[in-house]
Scaffold this motif. Structure first.
Motif, mmCIF file in Angstrom:
data_model
loop_
_atom_site.group_PDB
_atom_site.id
_atom_site.type_symbol
_atom_site.label_atom_id
_atom_site.label_comp_id
_atom_site.label_asym_id
_atom_site.label_seq_id
_atom_site.Cartn_x
_atom_site.Cartn_y
_atom_site.Cartn_z
ATOM 1 N N ILE A 291 34.257 39.541 40.307
ATOM 2 C CA ILE A 291 34.585 38.225 39.769
ATOM 3 C C ILE A 291 33.363 37.880 38.754
ATOM 4 O O ILE A 291 33.463 37.461 37.801
ATOM 5 N N ARG A 292 31.958 38.120 39.654
ATOM 6 C CA ARG A 292 30.937 37.722 38.899
ATOM 7 C C ARG A 292 30.446 38.682 37.866
ATOM 8 O O ARG A 292 30.037 38.133 37.035
ATOM 9 N N SER B 171 37.511 30.457 36.997
ATOM 10 C CA SER B 171 36.950 30.710 38.224
ATOM 11 C C SER B 171 38.309 31.182 39.218
ATOM 12 O O SER B 171 39.477 31.164 38.951
ATOM 13 N N LEU C 67 34.450 39.402 45.395
ATOM 14 C CA LEU C 67 33.350 38.561 44.883
ATOM 15 C C LEU C 67 32.615 39.197 43.631
ATOM 16 O O LEU C 67 32.209 38.720 42.669
ATOM 17 N N SER D 58 32.635 32.670 41.266
ATOM 18 C CA SER D 58 33.589 33.321 42.312
ATOM 19 C C SER D 58 33.490 32.147 43.660
ATOM 20 O O SER D 58 32.470 31.582 43.788
#
Length: 331
Positions: free
Chosen positions: A107-108, A89, A104, A114
């Protein structure tokens, strides 16, 4: 795997930075649930720690999840390096000047959780524009930059419970973290506010303290706070507990599993020890997290009845067409 609801993320900020591999292995042996990585760039905060290369080398030392807390001015610029380093994470700060939404999303898209962190003086409303992209809200209860500071109870009280509302779009897996001043004296209060993950650092690395005992105490006290403040005296549902929702022939169980998981709830499908079908194979159990059981029933009880009816019809039709096949010896 720990019992209970609360989880402890061990921050290695106060460990011996010349031997972080030993620190990571030590907190793992002590029973920490994950590793909290405080990354500082001496720009966003007035301290400098370590970066993705160090994290990548540490990744091979443990199988515990890595929570990266990027206290840096330009997280998007170096994000790929942290993803490549093996962070499970990645949480960035809402106060940065860089655009937040693209980071964000990246990241996802990489399949990681995130998160957004906020300083004690930053209102929760600052996270509102990004709520649909959040898996984690990290509430800072000290000023970011250094370990060993005093827990800000007023900040915790104002933000932790309210942070849950920012994550109500997720049926499962949303987490509120608290970071700063967490120890045996503050864990019960934080747990009573519904926090999921307690980041503990200096409390674990105090000379003469039993680290394993500190972790157990923090976890247990947080669960006790939740039980008597938010849960009417009932023990919290263990975070990792799974319960059986139904049992079906394999091909139907696969279809139903996909339907449930489409709603954001993870499913484990295991061969059960109950009914043996006319094809010689046992039904498969569909297991869901106990914390989501009520929601699963609300969403899928009618579908469960329909699948059970299909199973009865399939068994009858199979017998007519193929007869009954003896089960394998291992069943």
């Amino acid at each position: 795997m720990a019992d209970g609801r609360a989880r402890v993320a061990a921050s290695i900020l106060d460990a011996d930075l010349s031997n972080l591999a030993h620190a990571v292995q030590r907190v793992e042996r002590a029973g920490a649930d994950r590793i909290h990585l405080d990354v500082m760039d001496a720009h966003f905060v007035p301290n400098l720690t370590f970066g993705p290369k160090t994290i990548k080398h540490l990744r091979r030392r443990t199988e515990l999840p890595f929570d990266a807390h990027l206290m840096v001015a330009e997280p998007g610029r170096f994000l790929d390096e942290y993803l490549d380093a093996g962070c499970d994470s990645i949480t960035i700060h809402v106060e940065i000047e860089e655009a937040i939404e693209p980071t964000l999303r990246r990241i996802r898209e990489a399949g990681r959780a995130s998160g957004l962190a906020l300083k004690p003086s930053t209102p929760l409303s600052a996270l509102e524009p990004y709520r649909e992209l959040l898996d984690i809200v990290l509430v800072m209860t000290v000023e970011p930059g250094f370990g060993g500071q005093t827990f800000m109870r007023d900040v915790a009280a104002a933000k932790i419970l309210a942070a849950r509302d920012l994550l109500d779009h997720k049926a499962f897996g949303a987490e509120v973290h608290v970071d700063g001043g967490i120890n045996r004296a503050t864990a019960e209060f934080a747990g009573g506010l519904g926090v999921d993950i307690l980041v503990a650092g200096s409390a674990l690395f105090q000379k003469g303290h039993d680290m394993a005992r500190e972790i157990r105490l923090i976890r247990a006290l947080a669960d006790e706070g939740f039980q008597y403040t938010l849960n009417d005296g009932e023990p919290p549902i263990p975070r990792d507990k799974m319960v059986s929702f139904t049992s079906l022939p394999k091909f139907l169980a696969l279809q139903f599993m996909e339907e449930i998981e489409a709603g954001g709830i993870p499913v484990i499908m295991l061969r059960g020890d109950g009914q043996i079908n006319p094809d010689g194979m046992r039904d498969y159990d569909i297991l869901v997290p106990a914390s989501t059981e009520e929601l699963v029933v609300e969403r899928h009880a009618a579908a469960r009845d329909a699948y059970l009816t299909k199973a009865v019809a399939w068994r009858s039709a199979f017998v007519v067409e193929h007869g009954i096949i003896p089960p394998p010896d291992h069943l």
